[in-house]
Design an enzyme around this catalytic site. Structure first.
Site, PDB file in Angstrom:
ATOM      1  N   SER A  15       0.848  -1.194   0.000  1.00 11.93           N
ATOM      2  CA  SER A  15       0.000   0.000   0.000  1.00 11.93           C
ATOM      3  C   SER A  15       0.886   1.246   0.000  1.00 11.93           C
ATOM      4  O   SER A  15       2.109   1.152   0.075  1.00 11.93           O
ATOM      5  CB  SER A  15      -0.915  -0.007   1.230  1.00 11.93           C
ATOM      6  OG  SER A  15      -0.133  -0.046   2.409  1.00 11.93           O
ATOM      7  N   LEU A  17       1.665   3.379  -2.313  1.00  5.48           N
ATOM      8  CA  LEU A  17       2.557   3.597  -3.461  1.00  5.48           C
ATOM      9  C   LEU A  17       2.248   4.915  -4.171  1.00  5.48           C
ATOM     10  O   LEU A  17       3.050   5.395  -4.961  1.00  5.48           O
ATOM     11  CB  LEU A  17       2.439   2.441  -4.463  1.00  5.48           C
ATOM     12  CG  LEU A  17       3.084   1.110  -4.065  1.00  5.48           C
ATOM     13  CD1 LEU A  17       2.865   0.082  -5.170  1.00  5.48           C
ATOM     14  CD2 LEU A  17       4.573   1.277  -3.798  1.00  5.48           C
ATOM     15  N   LYS A  19      -1.198   5.685  -5.585  1.00  6.88           N
ATOM     16  CA  LYS A  19      -2.195   5.542  -6.664  1.00  6.88           C
ATOM     17  C   LYS A  19      -2.901   6.866  -6.918  1.00  6.88           C
ATOM     18  O   LYS A  19      -3.159   7.233  -8.059  1.00  6.88           O
ATOM     19  CB  LYS A  19      -3.229   4.468  -6.292  1.00  6.88           C
ATOM     20  CG  LYS A  19      -2.732   3.051  -6.304  1.00  6.88           C
ATOM     21  CD  LYS A  19      -3.868   2.038  -6.213  1.00  6.88           C
ATOM     22  CE  LYS A  19      -4.654   2.140  -4.914  1.00  6.88           C
ATOM     23  NZ  LYS A  19      -3.876   1.797  -3.702  1.00  6.88           N
ATOM     24  N   ILE A  21      -1.808   9.906  -6.518  1.00  6.23           N
ATOM     25  CA  ILE A  21      -0.947  10.871  -7.218  1.00  6.23           C
ATOM     26  C   ILE A  21      -0.819  10.500  -8.695  1.00  6.23           C
ATOM     27  O   ILE A  21      -0.839  11.376  -9.570  1.00  6.23           O
ATOM     28  CB  ILE A  21       0.451  10.947  -6.555  1.00  6.23           C
ATOM     29  CG1 ILE A  21       0.333  11.344  -5.073  1.00  6.23           C
ATOM     30  CG2 ILE A  21       1.353  11.920  -7.299  1.00  6.23           C
ATOM     31  CD1 ILE A  21      -0.316  12.689  -4.823  1.00  6.23           C
ATOM     32  N   LYS A 190      14.457  -5.586  -8.418  1.00  5.11           N
ATOM     33  CA  LYS A 190      13.834  -6.906  -8.525  1.00  5.11           C
ATOM     34  C   LYS A 190      12.420  -6.800  -9.106  1.00  5.11           C
ATOM     35  O   LYS A 190      11.601  -6.010  -8.635  1.00  5.11           O
ATOM     36  CB  LYS A 190      13.777  -7.575  -7.149  1.00  5.11           C
ATOM     37  CG  LYS A 190      15.151  -8.009  -6.632  1.00  5.11           C
ATOM     38  CD  LYS A 190      15.700  -9.124  -7.516  1.00  5.11           C
ATOM     39  CE  LYS A 190      17.030  -9.661  -7.024  1.00  5.11           C
ATOM     40  NZ  LYS A 190      17.562 -10.657  -7.985  1.00  5.11           N
ATOM     41  N   PRO A 193       8.293  -9.285  -7.367  1.00  2.00           N
ATOM     42  CA  PRO A 193       7.054  -8.863  -6.691  1.00  2.00           C
ATOM     43  C   PRO A 193       6.000  -8.338  -7.672  1.00  2.00           C
ATOM     44  O   PRO A 193       4.811  -8.603  -7.515  1.00  2.00           O
ATOM     45  CB  PRO A 193       7.528  -7.752  -5.747  1.00  2.00           C
ATOM     46  CG  PRO A 193       8.970  -8.041  -5.494  1.00  2.00           C
ATOM     47  CD  PRO A 193       9.478  -8.610  -6.786  1.00  2.00           C
ATOM     48  N   CYS A 384     -10.910  26.893  12.297  1.00  2.93           N
ATOM     49  CA  CYS A 384     -11.959  26.122  12.961  1.00  2.93           C
ATOM     50  C   CYS A 384     -11.763  26.145  14.480  1.00  2.93           C
ATOM     51  O   CYS A 384     -12.008  27.167  15.110  1.00  2.93           O
ATOM     52  CB  CYS A 384     -12.003  24.697  12.395  1.00  2.93           C
ATOM     53  SG  CYS A 384     -13.538  23.819  12.775  1.00  2.93           S
ATOM     54  N   ARG A 465     -19.382  21.572  14.871  1.00  2.00           N
ATOM     55  CA  ARG A 465     -20.642  21.520  15.630  1.00  2.00           C
ATOM     56  C   ARG A 465     -20.804  22.742  16.536  1.00  2.00           C
ATOM     57  O   ARG A 465     -21.897  23.077  16.947  1.00  2.00           O
ATOM     58  CB  ARG A 465     -20.689  20.273  16.524  1.00  2.00           C
ATOM     59  CG  ARG A 465     -20.735  18.967  15.796  1.00  2.00           C
ATOM     60  CD  ARG A 465     -20.898  17.800  16.771  1.00  2.00           C
ATOM     61  NE  ARG A 465     -20.530  16.547  16.140  1.00  2.00           N
ATOM     62  CZ  ARG A 465     -21.329  15.857  15.324  1.00  2.00           C
ATOM     63  NH1 ARG A 465     -22.543  16.311  15.060  1.00  2.00           N
ATOM     64  NH2 ARG A 465     -20.924  14.728  14.775  1.00  2.00           N
ATOM     65  N   HIS A 510     -12.755  26.029   6.763  1.00  2.00           N
ATOM     66  CA  HIS A 510     -11.482  25.383   6.410  1.00  2.00           C
ATOM     67  C   HIS A 510     -10.990  25.893   5.052  1.00  2.00           C
ATOM     68  O   HIS A 510     -11.279  25.286   4.019  1.00  2.00           O
ATOM     69  CB  HIS A 510     -11.663  23.864   6.350  1.00  2.00           C
ATOM     70  CG  HIS A 510     -11.864  23.224   7.677  1.00  2.00           C
ATOM     71  ND1 HIS A 510     -10.842  22.607   8.369  1.00  2.00           N
ATOM     72  CD2 HIS A 510     -12.970  23.117   8.455  1.00  2.00           C
ATOM     73  CE1 HIS A 510     -11.318  22.141   9.519  1.00  2.00           C
ATOM     74  NE2 HIS A 510     -12.599  22.436   9.597  1.00  2.00           N
ATOM     75  N   GLU A 512      -8.143  25.685   3.758  1.00  2.00           N
ATOM     76  CA  GLU A 512      -7.160  24.776   3.145  1.00  2.00           C
ATOM     77  C   GLU A 512      -7.788  23.850   2.114  1.00  2.00           C
ATOM     78  O   GLU A 512      -7.115  23.415   1.164  1.00  2.00           O
ATOM     79  CB  GLU A 512      -6.436  23.948   4.216  1.00  2.00           C
ATOM     80  CG  GLU A 512      -7.255  22.897   4.946  1.00  2.00           C
ATOM     81  CD  GLU A 512      -8.011  23.396   6.164  1.00  2.00           C
ATOM     82  OE1 GLU A 512      -8.358  22.568   7.021  1.00  2.00           O
ATOM     83  OE2 GLU A 512      -8.277  24.614   6.256  1.00  2.00           O
TER      84      GLU A 512
END
EC number: 6.3.4.2
Length: 537
Positions: A15, A17, A19, A21, A190, A193, A384, A465, A510, A512
């Site tokens: 996991s 890796l 995906k 991006i 290698k 894999p 926030c 909230r 938010h 951002e």
């Protein structure tokens, strides 16, 4: 284009890796060639959405305009494409099963035994095509979360197999992202894999059309040929994805490798024009060649995991490039900050951002941080919960309300300057029940907020909230804490600022979430500009 084309991105070997991006980079290139492109993420966990997930578990929860609490990868999609996403762009196993179970309860399956195949897979396929059938997109890229071979991912892999078959030739392709590790003892890369990962995919009935290989070192021509031969793909469909200094380099790396060309060829689509990445590369040029440098303190309670504040960190990169400034973010844990350690931990900073969050842990450290920034005239941005802490700090240390607090932290406070929103008081469920999504805000003229945005009416995304208690508005304004932005319908205070401070602003929303490479958020741009000014003073 008459028919929407589909690209599915799967991952193998391990996991994380990237995906998301790779999917975002390919989408960027296709968009730059003139294709209307979107990306969606299918997550194999049983939570209905990431809204109730601990940030340590899953990183930041990203909020869309329509109020969906989604995976942080959707943030990457928006930052790369500069196009808003929605609830339809993120689907989880929990949402799929919930929908199927509700249909069964309504009797929609006419007494049939409800099974993974066909009922769950049909639901998945339907949602995979939802955006494509809207008519808004030429190409839909679907990222399948998890790793090929995981039990959780099996229904998604089966759905992809069926859908590629149903769509017919040249209408759906599969990109498999894999790892080609470097073995130091042998001194070589290698491929085994990757071979096994592709084999696992083929056992599920899917043949990868394109192989994207994550690697630390260049893949030799012999190695590429070997991968093509054993993984049953064309030589030009073996794409190298070498480690990059910034994720924003990846679209250019994929362009060099020809990922977009190979994908278009397999989808039987014309290349149209050469991708126009002029603005993108101008951003990269500024990002990599800064003229200034500042240190910003990010004060929060989840700082051990950088992904907890992913959008904030990316917004700093966008704003830094606009100001031709390298932004060094210093993570500071609010739980371990108090009156005695504040000076040691915060001195020398050119700006301070108090981050969003929930719950009472680390609150006093955030309040102490606000006091330090206010008294030392250091540029301050509170987001926030950070904005709420600024209100509490001012109430305590300027107005003298020593036990002023939020009812989230202390229900018995005699000065609840931050209170639970009225409409939240009858809600018991946690998931998807906050004030979420884009809401209007009106900015008062002749304020810092109005100057930053250059307009009176804005739309920003929320996830909270609790709110500013308007009973204290008059007394706080008289004491110098200005409410410069309010919701025009409810009067909810959205923005607060200090008049006698070089840059002190807190926002309930938010910002951002809306910052992208091509449209950096004005709040972050102004905050970094203020930090540069503070440093040079």
């Amino acid at each position: 284009m008459n028919q929407t084309k589909y690209i599915f991105v799967t991952g193998g070997v391990t996991s994380s890796l990237g995906k998301g991006i790779i999917a975002a980079s390919l989408a960027k290139l296709l968009q730059a060639r003139g294709y209307r492109t979107t990306i969606q993420k299918f997550d194999p966990y049983i939570n209905v959405d990431p809204g109730t997930l601990n940030p340590y578990e899953h990183g930041e929860c990203y909020v869309t305009n329509d109020g969906a609490e989604t995976d942080l990868d959707l943030g990457h999609y928006e930052r790369f494409l500069n196009v808003p996403t929605s609830q339809a762009n993120n689907v989880t196993t929990g949402r799929i099963y919930l929908s199927v179970i509700e249909k069964e309860r309504r009797g929609e399956f006419l007494g049939k035994t409800v099974q993974v195949v066909p009922h769950i897979t049909n639901e998945i396929k339907e949602r995979m095509q939802l955006l494509g059938k809207s008519g808004d997109y030429d190409i839909v890229i679907t990222e399948i979360g998890g790793t090929v071979g995981d039990i959780e991912s099996l229904p998604y892999i089966e759905s992809v197999r069926q859908l590629v078959w149903e769509l017919g030739e040249n209408n759906g392709i599969v990109i498999h992202l894999t790892l080609v590790p470097f073995l130091a003892a042998a001194g070589e890369l290698k491929t085994k894999p990757t071979q096994h990962s592709v084999k696992t995919l083929m056992e599920s009935g899917i043949k990868a059309d394109i192989l994207v290989c994550r690697t630390e070192y260049e893949l030799s021509e012999d190695l590429r040929h070997k991968l093509a031969l054993f993984c049953n793909v064309k030589r030009e469909a073996v794409i190298q994805s070498i480690d990059a200094s910034t994720i924003y380099d990846v679209p250019n790396l994929m362009l060099e490798e020809g990922l977009d060309k190979v994908a278009l060829k397999k989808l039987d689509l014309p290349e149209k024009s050469t991708p126009d990445l002029k603005q993108w590369n101008e951003f990269l040029q500024k990002h990599k060649n800064p003229k200034h440098e500042v240190s910003i303190g990010l004060v929060g309670k989840y700082v051990e995991l950088q992904d907890s504040y992913k959008s904030i960190l990316e917004a700093f990169i966008h704003a830094g490039a606009t100001n031709e400034t390298k932004v060094n973010v210093i993570s500071i844990h609010s739980e371990f900050l108090d009156v005695n350690s504040a000076d040691e931990q915060l001195k020398g900073l050119d700006g301070i951002l108090v981050a969003p969050g929930f719950g009472g842990r680390g609150i006093e450290g955030k309040i102490e941080t606000v006091r330090y920034a206010r008294e030392k005239n250091i540029p301050f941005l509170g987001i926030c919960l950070g904005m709420q802490m600024a209100v509490i700090e001012y109430s305590r240390n300027v107005l003298g309300y020593t036990d002023a607090n939020s009812t989230e932290m202390n229900q018995n406070t005699s000065h609840p300057v931050i209170n639970l929103m009225e409409e939240q008081k009858t809600i018991t469920d946690k998931g998807g029940t906050m004030r979420l999504g884009a809401w209007k805000c009106h900015l008062s003229e002749n304020t810092l907020a109005h100057k930053i945005y250059g307009q009176s009416d804005i739309l920003e995304r929320h996830r909270h909230r609790y709110e500013f208690n308007s009973e204290y508005l008059e007394v706080l304004q008289k004491a110098g804490l200005k409410a410069s932005g309010v919701n025009p319908e409810t009067g909810l205070v959205e923005v607060i600022e200090l008049e006698n401070h070089p840059f002190f602003i807190g926002v309930q929303y938010h910002p951002e979430y809306k910052s992208t490479v091509l449209a950096p958020h004005p709040l972050f741009v102004s905050f970094i500009a203020a930090a540069v000014k503070h440093k040079n003073k």
